[in-house]
Structures are given as C-alpha cells and as structure tokens.
Design an enzyme around this catalytic site. Structure first.
Site, PDB file in Angstrom:
ATOM      1  N   ASP A  12       0.873  -1.173   0.030  1.00  0.00           N
ATOM      2  CA  ASP A  12      -0.059  -0.054  -0.146  1.00  0.00           C
ATOM      3  C   ASP A  12       0.735   1.290   0.021  1.00  0.00           C
ATOM      4  OD1 ASP A  12      -0.836   0.770   3.692  1.00  0.00           O
ATOM      5  OD2 ASP A  12       1.031  -0.367   2.512  1.00  0.00           O
ATOM      6  N   ASN A  41      -2.384   2.863   3.634  1.00  0.00           N
ATOM      7  CA  ASN A  41      -1.825   4.232   3.910  1.00  0.00           C
ATOM      8  C   ASN A  41      -2.770   5.264   2.882  1.00  0.00           C
ATOM      9  OD1 ASN A  41       0.196   3.414   5.489  1.00  0.00           O
ATOM     10  ND2 ASN A  41       1.366   2.856   3.658  1.00  0.00           N
ATOM     11  N   THR A 125       2.976  -6.277   2.846  1.00  0.00           N
ATOM     12  CA  THR A 125       3.394  -4.757   3.539  1.00  0.00           C
ATOM     13  C   THR A 125       2.351  -3.970   3.629  1.00  0.00           C
ATOM     14  OG1 THR A 125       4.023  -3.765   1.494  1.00  0.00           O
ATOM     15  CG2 THR A 125       5.687  -5.307   2.560  1.00  0.00           C
ATOM     16  N   PHE A 166      -0.981  -0.770  12.478  1.00  0.00           N
ATOM     17  CA  PHE A 166      -1.798   0.039  11.340  1.00  0.00           C
ATOM     18  C   PHE A 166      -2.369  -1.327  10.495  1.00  0.00           C
ATOM     19  CE2 PHE A 166      -3.762   2.995   8.733  1.00  0.00           C
ATOM     20  CZ  PHE A 166      -3.537   2.355   7.310  1.00  0.00           C
ATOM     21  N   ASN A 167      -1.379  -1.978   9.862  1.00  0.00           N
ATOM     22  CA  ASN A 167      -1.833  -2.908   9.018  1.00  0.00           C
ATOM     23  C   ASN A 167      -2.893  -3.910   9.250  1.00  0.00           C
ATOM     24  OD1 ASN A 167      -0.288  -1.955   6.773  1.00  0.00           O
ATOM     25  ND2 ASN A 167       1.776  -3.395   7.368  1.00  0.00           N
ATOM     26  N   HIS A 240       9.586   0.133   7.948  1.00  0.00           N
ATOM     27  CA  HIS A 240       8.983  -1.017   8.381  1.00  0.00           C
ATOM     28  C   HIS A 240       9.036  -1.706   7.299  1.00  0.00           C
ATOM     29  CE1 HIS A 240       6.987   1.257  11.732  1.00  0.00           C
ATOM     30  NE2 HIS A 240       6.974   2.087  11.027  1.00  0.00           N
ATOM     31  N   ASP A 241       8.432  -1.616   6.070  1.00  0.00           N
ATOM     32  CA  ASP A 241       8.135  -2.752   5.243  1.00  0.00           C
ATOM     33  C   ASP A 241       9.290  -3.528   4.455  1.00  0.00           C
ATOM     34  OD1 ASP A 241       5.395  -0.651   4.168  1.00  0.00           O
ATOM     35  OD2 ASP A 241       5.417  -2.349   5.479  1.00  0.00           O
TER      36      ASP A 241
END
Ligand code: RIB
Ligand code: CA
Length: 323
Positions: A12, A41, A125, A166-167, A240-241
C-alpha cells in the site's frame, strides 16, 4: 547460480512500501512476479498510482502492477494521511506513471500466479485484505504457497492504537483469516521494524551515492522523518516494510520465535491487536514465526547495496506530477 525465490509483493505505497518494492524488484536472490496494491495508507487508486510512479522512476518495467481491494472486508477504511500525506507518497515530485495497472484484479492475479507457479512466497506490507480475499476465494492456494511474510502486528505496543499496529487494525478480519489459514507465516512486527531507523548516518550514505533512486529514497525519508518526528517523536523514521523483504532474503537478519498468534476482532480498546502467545500459555499450536531482534547494520548494508544497483539514470523524473 542459486535459483531465485519467486515472490509477489502486496503493498500500500506508502513511503516504506516504496523501499520494499525497490528492494524486492532488484535484489538478485528474488524474482518479483507481480506487485499487487491494496487500500491502506491511502485509497487503492492512490497506492496503485504510487506503485506505478515508483516503477517508472526506477525503470521497473517488467513487473505487472494489479490494483486490489478498495475497502476492508467488513469495516470502513481509515487511511494514514497523517503519516504518508494526501497522495500517500508525499515529499518528492513523482513521475507520471509510464504504464497502467493490468486489467486483472489483484486478487485474481495472486490466485492465478500461485496456482500456476510453484513455491511462491507472498510478501504483504499493507493490510491483508487482498491476501485474505485470495485464500477465501481459492483455498487450494494455501497448499501451494511456500509462505506468507508480512509486515504487521506488534508483540507489545501498537502504533495506531495502544493495542494495534496499522496494517492489522485497518482490516482485522482479514488478518484473522490469514493467521488462521494454516499457511506458514512469518510476522515482522513493530519490535523489529522500529530498529530499522533511517538515521542521519544512513541518510548520509544514501546521499553520498549520488544516484537518482537513492536520492529519491532520501526525499521520501525526509518527508517520512518529519511525520514520524511530529506524530511519534521519533528522531529517525523506521522503515517497516523492507524488513519483511529482507527477512526472506537473509533469514539470519532477524531472530524468530514460533508461537500462536491470535488477532482480536472484537475488543473495544484492543481491536486489531496481534495477541502473541510468547510463553505458550494458551496451549495452541504455533501458527507463525514472529520476529524479535534485527541486525540493523546488516539490514542497511543489504538495502543500500540494492538501491545503489539501480541504473544511474532514473526515468520520468522530469515529468514530475504536480500534486
Ligand atoms: O505500521 C506500519 C505499517 O503501516 C507499514 O506497512 C506502513 O506502510 C503502514 O502501511
Ligand atoms: Ca505498508
């Protein structure tokens, strides 16, 4: 020559997704079969356009991009414009995409690729809406997938609520489907990704490369850094991803522990929490490998080396899209 690991990247974009995409597309040990996009996102229209813009800038022309789910399975979408901006990739001017997404839906692309290709690893991700939709619509892919590597969840504190990352929070029902699917899962939580900080020393190394793709990444991280300072008080932004991609490339980078992970889909304050049974007190069979530590120095070596391998001339930057 070692056989390349075939992967699909479901993402995203998103600043850190863009780095995951750049790592996944050009690391010599991987063969990126497709990029699938999902709402998270930002809207799926924006995350798709962002993926295509990053591919244009980096001259990634051989990997199809497929647009996916626009809404979580049962809840309303809550985008992260406060972190990634209105475009989802605020900061640098983005080139107008030189190509369009394929006409096939991302969920169909995932299903078709996994049914036709052996030993695919799915790297996610963003929110797990596409992944859950694919395994629900076509459960037979579960026995064909080599595994799912996902950036998401937390052993402790969340980042979108005190309890949830979040994810997972964006689509808890989708995450619950994935964690209960029986597919081998590698979960890269915030405890790992908060060690992958784009410090001034890292930024200096990227800038010193003097090449357009690392320079673009610096512009992304400059913006990402301002939002992480403002919202979370971080001195440097965590990427993060790309940690989920790096975990597949170099398994020794991250310490893993197998454990049972449940996703909370009902709690008033705990919705979207990944409940990680670290001590096995629930007596449930482990359904995931969960990352703990990160060899941050080696992670940045790997990422910077791959970013430095991009062509000296980026494409499309001159036709930057005015936001
Ligand atoms: O919590 C971090 C995750 O949420 C990352 O994937 C970031 O891109 C956002 O999607
Ligand atoms: Ca993401």
């Amino acid at each position: 020559m070692e056989k390349k690991q075939k992967i699909i990247l479901d993402c995203d974009p998103g600043h850190d997704d863009a780095l995951a995409l750049l790592l996944a597309a050009r690391h010599p040990s991987l063969e990126l079969l497709a990029i699938t996009t999902v709402a998270g996102n930002q809207t799926v229209e924006k995350t798709t356009r962002n993926a295509l813009s990053v591919c244009t800038l980096a001259r990634i022309r051989e990997v199809p991009v497929a647009k996916g789910m626009a809404q979580p399975l049962v809840r309303e979408a809550r985008y992260a414009a406060d972190i990634h901006g209105e475009s989802g990739l605020d900061g640098p001017p983005l080139p107008l995409p030189e190509r369009e997404a394929v006409s096939e839906h991302a969920v169909d692309v995932i299903i078709d690729l996994v049914r036709s290709t052996d030993d695919v690893v799915l790297i996610a991700t963003g929110p797990l809406t596409n992944v859950a939709s694919a395994i629900t619509r076509e459960p037979t892919i579960l026995s064909r997938l080599k595994g799912i590597y996902l950036m998401g969840g937390a052993i402790g504190l969340g980042n979108v609520t005190p309890a949830a990352e979040f994810n997972i929070y964006f689509d808890p029902e989708a995450a619950a489907i994935v964690f209960n699917s029986g597919c081998p899962i590698t979960m890269i939580p915030l405890e790992v990704t908060h060690q992958a900080l784009a410090t001034p020393a890292v930024m200096e190394r990227l800038r010193s490369l003097g090449r357009p793709v690392p320079a673009f990444v610096c512009q992304l991280l400059d913006f990402f850094g301002t939002t992480y300072r403002r919202v979370f008080g971080f001195a440097a932004p965590p990427v993060h991803d790309p940690c989920a991609v790096a975990a597949l490339i170099e398994p020794t980078l991250i310490n893993m522990h197998r454990m049972y992970v449940a996703v909370e889909t009902r709690g008033e304050y705990t919705l979207g929490r990944t409940v990680c049974d670290v001590y096995g007190v629930l007596g449930r069979r482990a359904n995931a490998r969960v990352g703990y530590g990160l060899d941050a120095a080696r992670f940045w070596e790997l990422l910077i080396e791959t970013l430095a391998s991009y062509e000296a001339v980026a494409s499309g930057v001159g036709a930057a899209e005015q936001k």
